[in-house]
Design a protein around this motif. Sequence first.
Motif, PDB file in Angstrom:
ATOM      1  N   ARG A 198     -34.457  27.189 -52.458  1.00  0.00           N
ATOM      2  CA  ARG A 198     -34.824  25.973 -53.191  1.00  0.00           C
ATOM      3  C   ARG A 198     -35.154  26.295 -54.649  1.00  0.00           C
ATOM      4  O   ARG A 198     -34.736  25.584 -55.568  1.00  0.00           O
ATOM      5  CB  ARG A 198     -36.009  25.318 -52.500  1.00  0.00           C
ATOM      6  N   THR A 199     -35.876  27.374 -54.841  1.00  0.00           N
ATOM      7  CA  THR A 199     -36.246  27.761 -56.206  1.00  0.00           C
ATOM      8  C   THR A 199     -35.020  28.180 -56.997  1.00  0.00           C
ATOM      9  O   THR A 199     -34.887  27.840 -58.183  1.00  0.00           O
ATOM     10  CB  THR A 199     -37.265  28.908 -56.158  1.00  0.00           C
ATOM     11  N   VAL A 200     -34.126  28.931 -56.325  1.00  0.00           N
ATOM     12  CA  VAL A 200     -32.888  29.324 -57.024  1.00  0.00           C
ATOM     13  C   VAL A 200     -32.099  28.092 -57.435  1.00  0.00           C
ATOM     14  O   VAL A 200     -31.553  28.003 -58.537  1.00  0.00           O
ATOM     15  CB  VAL A 200     -32.038  30.251 -56.119  1.00  0.00           C
ATOM     16  N   GLY A 201     -32.035  27.114 -56.520  1.00  0.00           N
ATOM     17  CA  GLY A 201     -31.336  25.871 -56.862  1.00  0.00           C
ATOM     18  C   GLY A 201     -31.985  25.151 -58.037  1.00  0.00           C
ATOM     19  O   GLY A 201     -31.292  24.575 -58.886  1.00  0.00           O
ATOM     20  N   LEU A 202     -33.317  25.192 -58.069  1.00  0.00           N
ATOM     21  CA  LEU A 202     -34.020  24.493 -59.157  1.00  0.00           C
ATOM     22  C   LEU A 202     -33.831  25.213 -60.482  1.00  0.00           C
ATOM     23  O   LEU A 202     -33.501  24.591 -61.497  1.00  0.00           O
ATOM     24  CB  LEU A 202     -35.512  24.375 -58.828  1.00  0.00           C
ATOM     25  N   ILE A 203     -34.074  26.537 -60.471  1.00  0.00           N
ATOM     26  CA  ILE A 203     -34.025  27.262 -61.744  1.00  0.00           C
ATOM     27  C   ILE A 203     -32.597  27.564 -62.180  1.00  0.00           C
ATOM     28  O   ILE A 203     -32.375  27.951 -63.321  1.00  0.00           O
ATOM     29  CB  ILE A 203     -34.840  28.562 -61.682  1.00  0.00           C
ATOM     30  N   SER A 204     -31.630  27.399 -61.242  1.00  0.00           N
ATOM     31  CA  SER A 204     -30.226  27.579 -61.646  1.00  0.00           C
ATOM     32  C   SER A 204     -29.698  26.357 -62.376  1.00  0.00           C
ATOM     33  O   SER A 204     -28.610  26.409 -62.956  1.00  0.00           O
ATOM     34  CB  SER A 204     -29.360  27.865 -60.420  1.00  0.00           C
ATOM     35  N   ASN A 205     -30.453  25.271 -62.325  1.00  0.00           N
ATOM     36  CA  ASN A 205     -30.037  24.059 -63.026  1.00  0.00           C
ATOM     37  C   ASN A 205     -30.174  24.280 -64.527  1.00  0.00           C
ATOM     38  O   ASN A 205     -31.269  24.517 -65.046  1.00  0.00           O
ATOM     39  CB  ASN A 205     -30.921  22.881 -62.582  1.00  0.00           C
ATOM     40  N   GLN A 206     -29.070  24.263 -65.202  1.00  0.00           N
ATOM     41  CA  GLN A 206     -29.050  24.543 -66.628  1.00  0.00           C
ATOM     42  C   GLN A 206     -29.183  23.289 -67.493  1.00  0.00           C
ATOM     43  O   GLN A 206     -28.856  23.313 -68.677  1.00  0.00           O
ATOM     44  CB  GLN A 206     -27.751  25.271 -66.996  1.00  0.00           C
ATOM     45  N   LYS A 207     -29.631  22.188 -66.882  1.00  0.00           N
ATOM     46  CA  LYS A 207     -29.848  20.969 -67.654  1.00  0.00           C
ATOM     47  C   LYS A 207     -31.254  21.008 -68.244  1.00  0.00           C
ATOM     48  O   LYS A 207     -32.240  21.016 -67.512  1.00  0.00           O
ATOM     49  CB  LYS A 207     -29.684  19.740 -66.760  1.00  0.00           C
TER      50      LYS A 207
END
Length: 759
Positions: A328-337
């Motif tokens: 979940r954290t990877v998904g959140l911090i991978s968001n480059q917006k």
Amino acid sequence: MAQVPGAVDNMEGLPTSNNNNLSTRWESPDRGWEREQPAASTAAASLFECSRIKALADEREAVQKKTFTKWVNSHLARVGCHIGDLYVDLRDGFVLTRLLEVLSGEQLPRPTRGRMRIHSLENVDKALQFLKEQRVHLENVGSHDIVDGNHRLTLGLVWTIILRFQIQVIKIETEDNRETRSAKDALLLWCQMKTAGYPEVNIQNFTTSWRDGLAFNALIHRHRPDLVDFSKLTKSNANYNLQRAFRTAEQHLGLARLLDPEDVNMEAPDEKSIITYVVSFYHYFSKMKALAVEGKRIGKVLDQVIEVGKIIERYEELAAELLAWIHRTVGLISNQKFANSLSGVQQQLQAFTAYCTLEKPVKFQEKGNLEVLLFSIQSKLRACNRRLFVPREGCGIWDIDKAWGELEKAEHEREAALRAELIRQEKLELLAQRFDHKVAMRESWLNENQRLVSQDNFGYELPAVEAAMKKHEAIEADIAAYEERVQGVAELAQALAAEGYYDARRVAAQRDSVLRQWALLTGLVGARRTRLEQNLALQKVFQEMVYMVDWMEEMQAQLLSRECGQHLVEADDLLQKHGLLEGDIAAQSERVEALNAAALRFSQLQGYQPCDPQVICNRVNHVHGCLAELQEQAARRRAELEASRSLWALLQELEEAESWARDKERLWLRDALAVYRMFGEVHACELWIGEKEQWLLAMRVPDSLDDVEVVQHRFESLDQEMNSLMGRVLDVNQTVQELVEGGHPSSDEVRSCQDHLNS
């Protein structure tokens, strides 16, 4: 007889005879298992004893055969085999081989197919060879004994097998001296230990001590008190006791019924048969005890397994939660917006820093706890000698480490992206500030120049208008040079928009405002240039009009001249010059008309008027009047010059007529002389030609050579005279030609005379 080294000797308890005769030892009434009886003193007693011994031996042999047969079948039942007659069914070696394979758990050589004696001997030899390899000492037993169905040796072989695979393994250590006993003594000790304390049960041997059946029931009751009510058994009811024990063992313990009550309840029970049956009790109860011990151990192991299972569940739960958090954290911090503003990116960077310093360390501690928990699980499993725990796919420490590595990679990328975005937003802010500063400067400059180009103080003279045009061109050059700066503002706005600046709408509005002002300025400059060009063109037309008026005044001064020429040539020259002057006037009149038309067009313009139309009309009328006056004066001057020329032309014609008359007179006289001379030449030529024709006609060919030479000389002279005459004829022809061409009145007569001469 077959023997087991050590164990068999201890069980027999008798020294080996000198001749090692197995048959003699087998036929002995006690065969080493009982104390030897003293020999009878009388022959009758000895014979009776021998008969009695033989009867007992035959009885024991029958019991042994039945017992051994049941024992063999109990083991062969596991492989689906069965024998009916022990002596017959072991002959071919097939059953013997299968029995040894079941007891040893090893694979013996494949028996030879065939029903011939040699095949049976070969198969039995393979079985006996296997026993020898198992360190079983076989004495006086050969393959032919078994194939021939020797009863005693066959029983001896089966007993040897029972000793090796059933009895020899029994060993019991005493508690006092830790002495290791033989197999038979160990089995006897075990029976004594298990039946100790039971009333009327005293096991001293494997024969008479078992006759009443209490010993068998005591063994069963010791291990399974639920199966036997020992208090209801009596020593006097031996058959019931035996029957009850055998039936209970068969039905509840699953032990093959090797004996019947009558096989035991007899005067001298067979020791080997009882041992064989008791051994089955020993193995069953030993196994049951082992199973009980194993059950306790398994219970303990199960408790440990349950404990470890709970720990494993806890591990998998924590691992799944940690992995879910990581993903979940990877998904959140991978968001480059990112937020599209400097303050927003700063807040996101602060949130990321808080995550790295507050949230992540807690999860890192959980990761370490998981590793410790997994190590604890593996340690407990190693202590239990169990297979190590392998986490389910995706929940292993390596999976967590891999996911953690991906998390750290995503964190690194997130931090790098945030730093880059922060730098980008800072650059955008600086670029926006620069844009605002440039916009303020450009708007101020544009307003000032708009005010400047809105003024139309051009002047009313050509030099003033030309100076205003030069000044305007300088302004245009300055504005054209400034276009790059205005485009720089547009480029800055475009760069901000391309980079996604959050206040791009305001920037675009300011850019559009600057571009509109720039377009307005360029429009004003263009309109001002148009007005200047109109003023300049009008002033040039006015200047040309001035030049034309000055020229027309000069022309009028020339036309006022009274000189008309002193002779015709001079009069023609003056008239020609006046024609040129009239041509200039005509040409300039066209130019004047064009200037007037151009000037009048300025008075007809719609909107901006570079000059008062009345002023333009007055100047046009003035120029037109000057032109009309010049043309009128030029016409008067031409009339004067033409009159003068006519006079001088008349005088010149009179002089020319007089001169012509004189010239005609001279020409007539010259032509008359030429005609006279021509006629004289023609006459002379005709006379010569006539003379020469007569001579030629009268001439005869001479007869002598001298006369011929004379004639030849005369012909040669004639040629020379003819050449001379030809020149005179040519002169006459030339003269005739000149007269004809000169139009002499007697041209026909002259040409006729010429033709006559030439003919």
